[in-house]
Design a protein around this motif. Structure first.
Motif, PDB file in Angstrom:
ATOM      1  N   SER A 130      -5.031   5.570  -0.375  1.00 17.54           N
ATOM      2  CA  SER A 130      -4.156   4.392  -0.361  1.00 17.54           C
ATOM      3  C   SER A 130      -4.144   3.789  -1.753  1.00 17.54           C
ATOM      4  O   SER A 130      -5.207   3.531  -2.322  1.00 17.54           O
ATOM      5  N   SER A 158       0.633   4.696   1.007  1.00 18.60           N
ATOM      6  CA  SER A 158      -0.320   5.477   1.792  1.00 18.60           C
ATOM      7  C   SER A 158       0.065   6.960   1.710  1.00 18.60           C
ATOM      8  O   SER A 158       1.196   7.341   2.014  1.00 18.60           O
ATOM      9  N   VAL A 178       0.860  -1.181   0.000  1.00 15.27           N
ATOM     10  CA  VAL A 178       0.000   0.000   0.000  1.00 15.27           C
ATOM     11  C   VAL A 178       0.899   1.234   0.000  1.00 15.27           C
ATOM     12  O   VAL A 178       1.783   1.360   0.849  1.00 15.27           O
TER      13      VAL A 178
END
Ligand code: ASP
Length: 437
Positions: free
Chosen positions: A337, A299, A297
């Protein structure tokens, strides 16, 4: 009422399997067009004929003698011919293949000979016409499958035969060169043939009794899915659950022809029906669960992200420029994300730097070791509480949810979790829905 029947490699691995196949075909007169794979493994440590062909061609390219290298492959086919008590000889075909190997006819040509030779044997055994796929399955000069030309040609050629065997996996380029589909591509050929003859059913015969509701390596004895829609199948196949080549639904989907996954070794089992619309009388909420590991991910946090026009576009331009795909983009007010495959991110190590340059976030970090689990079911649209039950199952198992995404078609709920919890998550979601319904 014609059916197209495709048999996978394990269904045609030896003479005994050929006998089962012939019995299946003869037990239903509508099973008129047959698409065979090359002989597969006879036991877990055996080698598929397709792999033998690739190895053989590679050896010839390195200067080995084509006839000698081809011998074990010829022996495999001759074994089937003699065990079935057939009188045909494929010696001339073997000579021609060895000759073409010497002329460097290509790896695709080499691989395709497994289906080609198996098709000749099966046609002879069944007393059906043999139709070479090179004469009616076509690719464009760019190497893309030519659906329109293939459809027209197959329909006209097969229209001339009440029964025929068409080898899977390959076709021809405009200059006649043989080209194969990707591995497992006979499934696609079967679908193409079913569309061309407007079949009532495309039966895909393999060695499992249908599509399972979860990975049997994780869940013990998962149930077989009786009905699954094309869309659900796409979702589950994409997430790694596969019994069939993932492109194989496309040709039949446009013609709304159902696919029945069947087991050559247990023909009485109903198998799985893949259909445009499933019957109403199902009370199942969940059709199946699948998932994949190795996601990351990216972020991203930025104050007032929500007010910044073009924020997402700039990020997507970075991915575009890098030639990278993404899996999901859950967003918050000031957070976003990007879920991407870890492998792809590693192959494009500057991605985070470029995103930083175009977006100037307050904070950006990469979180690794994410697994994604998809809970798929057409039933969830009508029923309340599906998400609650998924989250309850995960929470009771002490599994932290890192990401949640629900497809807009309400066909799936996707959760991101730590990789270490992957197997447990699938098991508890399965237990929650499958054991209680
Ligand atoms: N024989 C090919 C393979 O092993 C194609 C197929 O079986 O569908 O991939």
């Amino acid at each position: 009422m014609s059916k197209v029947v495709k048999f996978g490699g394990s269904s045609l691995a030896d003479a005994n399997q050929f006998r089962k196949v012939a019995q299946i075909i003869r037990s239903d007169r509508n099973r008129r067009y047959v698409v065979p794979s090359a002989p597969g493994k006879r036991s877990p440590d055996d080698t598929k004929v397709t792999d033998m062909l690739y190895q053989c061609y590679d050896a010839v390219e390195k200067g080995k003698n084509a006839t000698a290298e081809f011998l074990p492959i010829a022996e495999r086919f001759d074994g089937i011919i003699s065990d079935l008590g057939l009188t045909i000889s494929l010696d001339k075909e073997y000579d021609k293949i060895a000759e073409n190997f010497r002329k460097r006819a290509g790896r695709d040509y080499a691989a395709s000979r497994g289906e080609y030779l198996n098709g000749i044997i099966l046609a002879n055994y069944l007393g059906f016409e043999f139709v070479d796929a090179a004469k009616c399955i076509f690719f464009t000069s760019k190497g893309e499958f030519d659906a329109d030309l293939t459809d027209a040609c197959l329909a006209s050629v097969l229209g001339g035969y009440s029964e025929a065997v068409i080898p899977g996996f390959y076709g021809a380029m405009p200059d006649g060169t043989i080209k194969t589909f990707s591995r497992g591509g006979s499934d696609f050929t079967g679908s193409v043939v079913a569309k061309a003859i407007n079949a009532s059913l495309y039966e895909n015969w393999t060695d499992v009794s249908g599509f399972l509701a979860a990975d049997p390596h994780i869940v013990e004895n998962p149930e077989v899915i009786e009905y699954i829609t094309y869309k659900e199948l796409r979702e589950l196949s994409y997430m790694g659950a596969a019994v069939m080549h993932q492109d194989a639904i496309f040709p039949v989907r446009s013609a709304k022809i159902p696919i029945n996954i069947k087991n050559t070794n247990a023909p009485e089992a109903k198998g799985t029906m893949i259909v445009p619309e499933a019957p109403e009388n199902t009370n199942k909420i969940i059709t199946g669960i699948a998932g994949k590991k190795h996601f990351s991910v990216i972020s991203i946090e930025k104050d007032e992200m929500n007010a910044e026009v073009g924020f997402l576009r700039r990020i997507l331009t970075v991915l575009d420029n890098e030639g990278m795909g993404f899996e999901h983009i859950p967003t918050g007010i000031d957070t976003m994300s990007l879920v991407v495959s870890t492998e792809e991110l590693e192959a494009h190590p500057n991605t985070v730097k470029y995103i930083t340059q175009v977006c100037h976030p307050n904070h950006i970090e990469v979180i690794n070791d994410l697994a994604v689990v998809a809970v798929v079911g057409r039933g969830m649209k009508e029923k309340k509480g599906t998400a609650t039950r998924i989250f309850a199952a995960l929470s009771h198992a002490n599994i932290n949810i890192k990401m949640i995404d629900q497809g807009s078609s309400e066909l799936n709920i996707i959760v991101g979790i730590h990789e270490k919890d992957f197997e447990k998550a699938i098991q508890v979601i399965y237990d929650m829905f499958m054991l209680s319904e």
